[in-house]
Write a protein that holds these residues in place. Structure first.
Motif, PDB file in Angstrom:
ATOM      1  N   ASP A   8       0.822  -1.214   0.000  1.00 20.63           N
ATOM      2  CA  ASP A   8       0.000   0.000   0.000  1.00 20.63           C
ATOM      3  C   ASP A   8       0.855   1.263   0.000  1.00 20.63           C
ATOM      4  O   ASP A   8       0.359   2.346  -0.324  1.00 20.63           O
ATOM      5  N   TYR A   9       2.122   1.142   0.383  1.00 23.11           N
ATOM      6  CA  TYR A   9       3.005   2.301   0.488  1.00 23.11           C
ATOM      7  C   TYR A   9       4.137   2.252  -0.526  1.00 23.11           C
ATOM      8  O   TYR A   9       5.171   2.892  -0.355  1.00 23.11           O
ATOM      9  N   GLY A  10       3.933   1.467  -1.608  1.00 26.08           N
ATOM     10  CA  GLY A  10       4.856   1.480  -2.735  1.00 26.08           C
ATOM     11  C   GLY A  10       6.000   0.486  -2.682  1.00 26.08           C
ATOM     12  O   GLY A  10       6.869   0.510  -3.546  1.00 26.08           O
ATOM     13  N   PHE A  11       6.007  -0.383  -1.680  1.00 22.44           N
ATOM     14  CA  PHE A  11       7.083  -1.366  -1.586  1.00 22.44           C
ATOM     15  C   PHE A  11       6.688  -2.656  -2.306  1.00 22.44           C
ATOM     16  O   PHE A  11       5.532  -3.060  -2.277  1.00 22.44           O
ATOM     17  N   ASP A  12       7.653  -3.305  -2.926  1.00 24.40           N
ATOM     18  CA  ASP A  12       7.443  -4.621  -3.522  1.00 24.40           C
ATOM     19  C   ASP A  12       7.737  -5.638  -2.420  1.00 24.40           C
ATOM     20  O   ASP A  12       8.792  -6.280  -2.396  1.00 24.40           O
ATOM     21  N   PHE A  29       5.299  -2.155  12.107  1.00 25.31           N
ATOM     22  CA  PHE A  29       5.601  -1.628  10.777  1.00 25.31           C
ATOM     23  C   PHE A  29       6.854  -0.765  10.800  1.00 25.31           C
ATOM     24  O   PHE A  29       7.677  -0.832   9.879  1.00 25.31           O
ATOM     25  N   SER A  30       7.025   0.027  11.837  1.00 26.07           N
ATOM     26  CA  SER A  30       8.203   0.880  11.961  1.00 26.07           C
ATOM     27  C   SER A  30       9.474   0.035  11.995  1.00 26.07           C
ATOM     28  O   SER A  30      10.451   0.341  11.298  1.00 26.07           O
ATOM     29  N   LYS A  31       9.465  -1.024  12.784  1.00 21.88           N
ATOM     30  CA  LYS A  31      10.631  -1.915  12.868  1.00 21.88           C
ATOM     31  C   LYS A  31      10.911  -2.559  11.509  1.00 21.88           C
ATOM     32  O   LYS A  31      12.045  -2.591  11.042  1.00 21.88           O
ATOM     33  N   HIS A  32       9.861  -3.049  10.868  1.00 21.06           N
ATOM     34  CA  HIS A  32      10.028  -3.697   9.569  1.00 21.06           C
ATOM     35  C   HIS A  32      10.567  -2.715   8.525  1.00 21.06           C
ATOM     36  O   HIS A  32      11.516  -3.040   7.805  1.00 21.06           O
ATOM     37  N   SER A  33       9.968  -1.526   8.431  1.00 19.79           N
ATOM     38  CA  SER A  33      10.398  -0.579   7.401  1.00 19.79           C
ATOM     39  C   SER A  33      11.844  -0.125   7.618  1.00 19.79           C
ATOM     40  O   SER A  33      12.582   0.070   6.657  1.00 19.79           O
ATOM     41  N   THR A  34      12.232   0.003   8.879  1.00 22.38           N
ATOM     42  CA  THR A  34      13.616   0.382   9.178  1.00 22.38           C
ATOM     43  C   THR A  34      14.573  -0.761   8.852  1.00 22.38           C
ATOM     44  O   THR A  34      15.576  -0.559   8.155  1.00 22.38           O
ATOM     45  N   ASP A  35      14.259  -1.960   9.329  1.00 20.72           N
ATOM     46  CA  ASP A  35      15.146  -3.115   9.156  1.00 20.72           C
ATOM     47  C   ASP A  35      15.230  -3.585   7.703  1.00 20.72           C
ATOM     48  O   ASP A  35      16.310  -3.913   7.213  1.00 20.72           O
ATOM     49  N   GLY A  38      15.155   0.261   5.137  1.00 19.09           N
ATOM     50  CA  GLY A  38      16.056   1.358   5.465  1.00 19.09           C
ATOM     51  C   GLY A  38      15.361   2.709   5.560  1.00 19.09           C
ATOM     52  O   GLY A  38      15.996   3.743   5.408  1.00 19.09           O
ATOM     53  N   ILE A  39      14.054   2.690   5.809  1.00 18.36           N
ATOM     54  CA  ILE A  39      13.283   3.928   5.910  1.00 18.36           C
ATOM     55  C   ILE A  39      12.684   4.021   7.302  1.00 18.36           C
ATOM     56  O   ILE A  39      11.963   3.117   7.734  1.00 18.36           O
ATOM     57  N   GLU A  40      12.992   5.125   7.983  1.00 19.43           N
ATOM     58  CA  GLU A  40      12.444   5.347   9.321  1.00 19.43           C
ATOM     59  C   GLU A  40      11.288   6.330   9.241  1.00 19.43           C
ATOM     60  O   GLU A  40      11.447   7.427   8.719  1.00 19.43           O
ATOM     61  N   TYR A  41      10.133   5.892   9.705  1.00 18.14           N
ATOM     62  CA  TYR A  41       8.961   6.760   9.795  1.00 18.14           C
ATOM     63  C   TYR A  41       8.756   7.143  11.247  1.00 18.14           C
ATOM     64  O   TYR A  41       8.917   6.312  12.142  1.00 18.14           O
ATOM     65  N   SER A  42       8.341   8.370  11.477  1.00 22.85           N
ATOM     66  CA  SER A  42       7.999   8.772  12.844  1.00 22.85           C
ATOM     67  C   SER A  42       6.658   8.139  13.216  1.00 22.85           C
ATOM     68  O   SER A  42       5.860   7.799  12.331  1.00 22.85           O
TER      69      SER A  42
END
Length: 54
Positions: A8-12, A29-35, A38-42
């Motif tokens: 939903d946020y453009g990732f494959d 989701f924050s942990k997954h996107s960072t790990d 490589g994108i950290e969301y607040s």
């Protein structure tokens, strides 16, 4: 139940974060996107994603 789906946020990516609470979904989701991406969301940005998804 609140969810975040990477696609939903453009990732494959097939990752889906589901939990009983918004806080837990944001944390997962924050942990997954960072790990993985490589994108950290607040937390505030992720909360806005949930609100807009409605």
């Amino acid at each position: 139940m609140p969810t975040f789906i990477c696609r939903d946020y453009g990732f494959d990516c097939d990752f889906i974060a589901k939990a009983d609470s918004i806080e837990k979904v944001i944390e997962e989701f924050s942990k997954h996107s960072t790990d993985e991406h490589g994108i950290e969301y607040s937390k505030e940005a992720l909360m806005q994603f949930i609100i807009r998804k409605g």
